[in-house]
Design a protein around this motif. Structure first.
Motif, PDB file in Angstrom:
ATOM      1  N   CYS A   1      31.949  45.913  36.663  1.00  0.00           N
ATOM      2  CA  CYS A   1      32.065  44.955  37.758  1.00  0.00           C
ATOM      3  C   CYS A   1      32.709  45.665  38.950  1.00  0.00           C
ATOM      4  O   CYS A   1      33.766  46.279  38.811  1.00  0.00           O
ATOM      5  CB  CYS A   1      32.910  43.743  37.332  1.00  0.00           C
TER       6      CYS A   1
ATOM      7  N   LEU B   1      27.395  41.827  41.173  1.00  0.00           N
ATOM      8  CA  LEU B   1      28.728  42.396  40.968  1.00  0.00           C
ATOM      9  C   LEU B   1      28.696  43.609  40.039  1.00  0.00           C
ATOM     10  O   LEU B   1      29.628  44.406  40.019  1.00  0.00           O
ATOM     11  CB  LEU B   1      29.668  41.355  40.347  1.00  0.00           C
TER      12      LEU B   1
ATOM     13  N   THR C   1      34.049  44.327  41.440  1.00  0.00           N
ATOM     14  CA  THR C   1      35.197  43.581  41.940  1.00  0.00           C
ATOM     15  C   THR C   1      36.445  43.800  41.095  1.00  0.00           C
ATOM     16  O   THR C   1      37.521  44.065  41.612  1.00  0.00           O
ATOM     17  CB  THR C   1      34.878  42.068  41.992  1.00  0.00           C
ATOM     18  N   CYS C   2      36.311  43.698  39.768  1.00  0.00           N
ATOM     19  CA  CYS C   2      37.504  43.711  38.900  1.00  0.00           C
ATOM     20  C   CYS C   2      37.573  44.882  37.928  1.00  0.00           C
ATOM     21  O   CYS C   2      38.547  45.022  37.208  1.00  0.00           O
ATOM     22  CB  CYS C   2      37.596  42.405  38.130  1.00  0.00           C
TER      23      CYS C   2
ATOM     24  N   ARG D   1      41.178  38.094  37.339  1.00  0.00           N
ATOM     25  CA  ARG D   1      40.667  37.100  38.278  1.00  0.00           C
ATOM     26  C   ARG D   1      39.376  37.569  38.924  1.00  0.00           C
ATOM     27  O   ARG D   1      39.374  38.328  39.871  1.00  0.00           O
ATOM     28  CB  ARG D   1      41.706  36.819  39.371  1.00  0.00           C
ATOM     29  N   CYS D   2      38.270  37.135  38.344  1.00  0.00           N
ATOM     30  CA  CYS D   2      36.964  37.517  38.882  1.00  0.00           C
ATOM     31  C   CYS D   2      35.930  36.543  38.343  1.00  0.00           C
ATOM     32  O   CYS D   2      36.067  36.040  37.222  1.00  0.00           O
ATOM     33  CB  CYS D   2      36.630  38.947  38.459  1.00  0.00           C
ATOM     34  N   SER D   3      34.883  36.328  39.097  1.00  0.00           N
ATOM     35  CA  SER D   3      33.840  35.411  38.620  1.00  0.00           C
ATOM     36  C   SER D   3      33.093  35.979  37.415  1.00  0.00           C
ATOM     37  O   SER D   3      32.513  35.219  36.640  1.00  0.00           O
ATOM     38  CB  SER D   3      32.862  35.076  39.745  1.00  0.00           C
ATOM     39  N   CYS D   4      33.141  37.295  37.201  1.00  0.00           N
ATOM     40  CA  CYS D   4      32.435  37.871  36.047  1.00  0.00           C
ATOM     41  C   CYS D   4      33.127  37.520  34.733  1.00  0.00           C
ATOM     42  O   CYS D   4      32.524  37.648  33.678  1.00  0.00           O
ATOM     43  CB  CYS D   4      32.283  39.382  36.184  1.00  0.00           C
ATOM     44  N   THR D   5      34.377  37.100  34.793  1.00  0.00           N
ATOM     45  CA  THR D   5      35.123  36.787  33.570  1.00  0.00           C
ATOM     46  C   THR D   5      35.156  35.283  33.279  1.00  0.00           C
ATOM     47  O   THR D   5      35.854  34.848  32.372  1.00  0.00           O
ATOM     48  CB  THR D   5      36.571  37.322  33.654  1.00  0.00           C
TER      49      THR D   5
ATOM     50  N   THR E   1      41.250  43.689  36.387  1.00  0.00           N
ATOM     51  CA  THR E   1      42.014  42.488  36.724  1.00  0.00           C
ATOM     52  C   THR E   1      41.319  41.292  36.086  1.00  0.00           C
ATOM     53  O   THR E   1      40.124  41.329  35.830  1.00  0.00           O
ATOM     54  CB  THR E   1      42.089  42.287  38.245  1.00  0.00           C
TER      55      THR E   1
END
Length: 132
Positions: free
Chosen positions: A95, A46, A97-98, A24-28, A22
């Motif tokens: 990650c 993450l 999360t995403c 929408r993530c702070s890693c991107t 996805t």
């Protein structure tokens, strides 16, 4: 040590991750399409190491680079050739999360140590044999 991924299993993993990833993530937040020094803003908690491109019994991986045409190490479209430097020294991280995949390694030379990171794009992975 993390599980070794040959080029075929790495490519399968990258394709699967791209299907699940996805945006929408702070890693991107920081584009990591080409090699970069790891941004301080990247939350390392993450990232999970899920494999390695470093052969366990390879004490000194080759420093040969695979940069066809006018491609450079820093280019966002540079091929990801697992048998070549720096990929043959990389951990494969995902990650939590995403699901984005990243390659990470430590560049150490002279008077500095630089932790580098690059996002994995399946379409850039090339299984190129090392020269004899």
């Amino acid at each position: 040590m993390a599980q070794y991924l040959n080029a075929a299993s790495f490519l399968d993993l990258a394709r699967a991750a791209q299907q699940r990833a996805t945006e929408r993530c702070s890693c991107t937040r920081t584009p990591l399409d080409g090699w970069q020094s790891q941004p301080l803003s990247l939350d390392e908690t993450l990232l999970e190491e899920i494999g390695t491109l470093l052969l366990e019994d390879d004490l000194e991986p080759a420093y040969n680079e695979y940069l066809p045409g006018k491609t450079t190490y820093w280019a966002t479209d540079a091929p990801i050739a697992p048998r070549y430097f720096p990929y043959n020294r990389c951990g494969v991280w995902q990650c939590s999360t995403c699901a984005h995949l990243y390659l990470r390694y430590v560049e150490a030379g002279g008077y500095f140590v630089d932790r580098r990171i690059r996002a994995v794009k399946a379409e850039l992975i090339e299984d190129v044999p090392l020269p004899a």
